[in-house]
Structures are given as structure tokens and as C-alpha cells.
Design an enzyme around this catalytic site. Structure first.
Site, PDB file in Angstrom:
ATOM      1  N   SER A   1       0.989  -1.060  -0.064  1.00 47.34           N
ATOM      2  CA  SER A   1       0.070  -0.050   0.043  1.00 47.34           C
ATOM      3  C   SER A   1       0.868   1.269  -0.198  1.00 47.34           C
ATOM      4  O   SER A   1       2.026   1.431   0.673  1.00 47.34           O
ATOM      5  CB  SER A   1      -1.019   0.053   1.313  1.00 47.34           C
ATOM      6  OG  SER A   1      -1.706   1.198   1.112  1.00 47.34           O
TER       7      SER A   1
ATOM      8  N   TYR B   1      -1.621  -0.829  10.375  1.00 39.13           N
ATOM      9  CA  TYR B   1      -1.680  -1.244   8.833  1.00 39.13           C
ATOM     10  C   TYR B   1      -0.418  -0.742   8.191  1.00 39.13           C
ATOM     11  O   TYR B   1       0.265  -1.371   7.326  1.00 39.13           O
ATOM     12  CB  TYR B   1      -3.069  -0.677   8.411  1.00 39.13           C
ATOM     13  CG  TYR B   1      -3.025  -1.054   6.932  1.00 39.13           C
ATOM     14  CD1 TYR B   1      -3.561  -2.305   6.649  1.00 39.13           C
ATOM     15  CD2 TYR B   1      -3.037   0.003   5.872  1.00 39.13           C
ATOM     16  CE1 TYR B   1      -3.442  -2.607   5.095  1.00 39.13           C
ATOM     17  CE2 TYR B   1      -3.347  -0.178   4.638  1.00 39.13           C
ATOM     18  CZ  TYR B   1      -3.520  -1.436   4.128  1.00 39.13           C
ATOM     19  OH  TYR B   1      -3.686  -2.041   2.798  1.00 39.13           O
TER      20      TYR B   1
END
Ligand SMILES: NC(=O)c1ccc[n+]([C@@H]2O[C@H](COP(=O)([O-])OP(=O)(O)OC[C@H]3O[C@@H](n4cnc5c(N)ncnc54)[C@H](OP(=O)(O)O)[C@@H]3O)[C@@H](O)[C@H]2O)c1
Length: 228
Positions: free
Chosen positions: A135, A151
Site C-alpha cells: 500500500s 496497517y
């Protein structure tokens, strides 16, 4: 032969569908198989698309899934480590150790376990493509907002894992890269994300099908290098 983790929905399902449409035999890893046979697009002529039970946090599940595929075909040419979870909006000053462990277990250790399980067969076949779905939120360069701390840290670790595996596997015919799909409309990305699953899946699928002289150890967004 390709194996995609976290392919029950979202970007993983679309990666599996696009690979199958390119003629790749695909195993779509799902945590729980549905009772009815699954087709990513019942109107298409996709010939070889199967679901296989795979929970990346369970070593036994990883072993069972990869053994079953390898016993059947002797090869896994493409591995897409897509399964991922987030801690959501969470204050970095209020660590939830259990949540952090869960996120790291799926996103980092899951990708590591699965890579370790498929690499020996890839080495035997002198061919492999490993794609870690990372990401932009894991890019240290772009890591400038406090949300989703576990995350973000996990995806930074996924990027590091990509470099470690690419270095370890240099010269084996196995190319290891990370991809950012961008902000995509899925259960994880939410309904306000600007990108479709088709757009999100494009770069992972491109990396999964790289030619022999393709890059390894890179981080890509829309098929172009992204800052680590
Ligand atoms: N959407 C975005 O905007 C975005 C942005 C950047 C990166 N990403 C990355 O893209 C990947 C896919 O995200 P998504 O948006 O498609 O998410 P999603 O719609 O929430 O789907 C997540 C997938 O991961 C699976 N999964 C979760 N835990 C698992 C486990 N222990 N073992 C195996 N599979 C597991 C889920 O399976 P179940 O159905 O069984 O829960 C599901 O198939 C993730 O790595 C995510 O971090 C997404």
C-alpha cells in the site's frame, strides 16, 4: 499455475479473475469455501479457476493448500500475497497489542509463510513471480498521516520483506515485487475510494506476468516505480 491469497472478494478476487482471463490456471485462496462452485464471471470462458481453502495465519492451512496444488501440477509459477487486514482508524498513542499482532500475522507473516511454502517449487522450475500487495500507506516516503498505524507499519514491513526475498532469490528466475493498488472501492477501502477493483488489480497482475528481464525488488503503482 497461480495462487492468489485473499481472493474471496475485493482486489484479490479481481486479480484472480484477470489472471484467469489471461489464460493462467488460478487457485483462488479463500478462508471458507462456499458450498456452490464459484466462478468469477459466469458468462466468461474462464477455463481454470478453482477455489482452495487458505488461511494465511495457519501454517497447516498454508501447507495443505500448497501441497495440494503442487501434488496436482508440480508447480506454482505465480504467488500473489494479497490477503490483508487493517486496524482501521486507530490512535497510534493507544496501542492494541492484539490488533497489532493480528494485522502483522495476516499481512506480513502470512505473506512470508506462503512465500516460503512455494519458493522451493519455483526454484526447482527456475521460474517464479511473487507479488506482495502492499500500500502507498506503507511507503515511508508517504507515511505522513497518523491513521491505521498497525496497517501502515505492516505494509512497510511487507515492502522490506519484498526486498529481502528479492535479494535472497536473485538469479533463481524468481522475480519478487510489491504493488500499491491505490485507494480502491472494496470492503477495506470503503465506498468513497476513487479507484475500481479493475484499476487496483492491474499493477499486481502486470507484476505477476512479467517477462524474464522484468524488475525484481521494486515497489510499483500504476506500473511505475513508487518511493519506498
Ligand atoms: N482497498 C484499498 O483501498 C487498498 C489500498 C491499498 C492496499 N490494499 C491491499 O489490497 C489487498 C486486498 O485488499 P481489499 O481492499 O481487497 O480488502 P478486502 O475487500 O477487505 O478483502 C480482504 C481479503 O483478505 C482476506 N483475508 C483476511 N484475512 C485472511 C487470512 N487470515 N487468510 C486468508 N485471507 C484473509 C479476506 O478473506 P475473507 O473474505 O475470508 O475475510 C478477503 O478475501 C490487501 O492486502 C490490502 O491491504 C487495499
Amino acid at each position: 499455475m497461480a495462487l492468489v491469497s485473499g481472493a474471496s472478494r475485493g482486489i484479490g478476487r479481481e486479480i484472480a479473475r484477470q489472471l484467469a482471463q489471461q489464460g493462467v490456471s488460478v487457485y483462488a485462496g479463500v478462508r471458507k469455501q462456499k458450498p456452490t462452485a464459484f466462478s468469477p464471471d459466469r458468462s466468461s470462458t474462464v477455463s481454470s479457476y478453482r477455489e482452495i481453502e487458505l488461511d494465511v495465519t495457519q501454517a497447516g492451512s498454508v501447507d495443505a493448500a500448497t501441497s495440494r496444488i503442487l501434488e496436482g501440477s508440480g508447480r506454482i509459477d505465480i504467488l500473489v500475497n494479497n490477503a490483508g487486514v487493517s486496524d482501521g482508524d486507530h490512535d497510534a498513542l493507544q496501542l492494541d497489542p492484539d490488533k497489532f499482532r493480528e494485522v502483522m500475522d495476516v499481512n506480513v507473516l502470512g505473506a512470508w509463510r506462503l512465500s516460503e511454502a512455494v519458493v522451493p517449487a519455483m526454484i526447482r522450475n527456475n521460474y517464479g513471480r511473487i507479488v506482495n500487495v502492499s500500500s502507498t500507506l506503507g511507503s515511508l516516503h508517504h507515511l505522513n498521516r497518523p491513521s491505521e498505524p498497525a496497517y501502515r507499519i505492516s505494509k512497510a514491513a511487507v515492502n522490506a520483506l519484498t526486498r529481502v526475498f528479492a535479494t535472497r532469490l536473485d538469479g533463481t528466475g524468481i522475480l519478487v515485487n510489491a504493488a500499491s493498488p491505490g485507494w480502491v472501492r472494496t470492503d477495506l477501502g470503503g465506498p468513497n475510494a476513487p479507484r475500481s477493483v479493475q484499476q487496483g488489480a492491474d499493477t499486481p497482475v502486470w507484476l505477476a506476468t512479467l517477462p524474464p528481464d522484468g524488475p525484481s525488488g521494486g515497489f510499483f503503482y500504476d506500473r511505475a516505480p513508487l518511493e519506498w
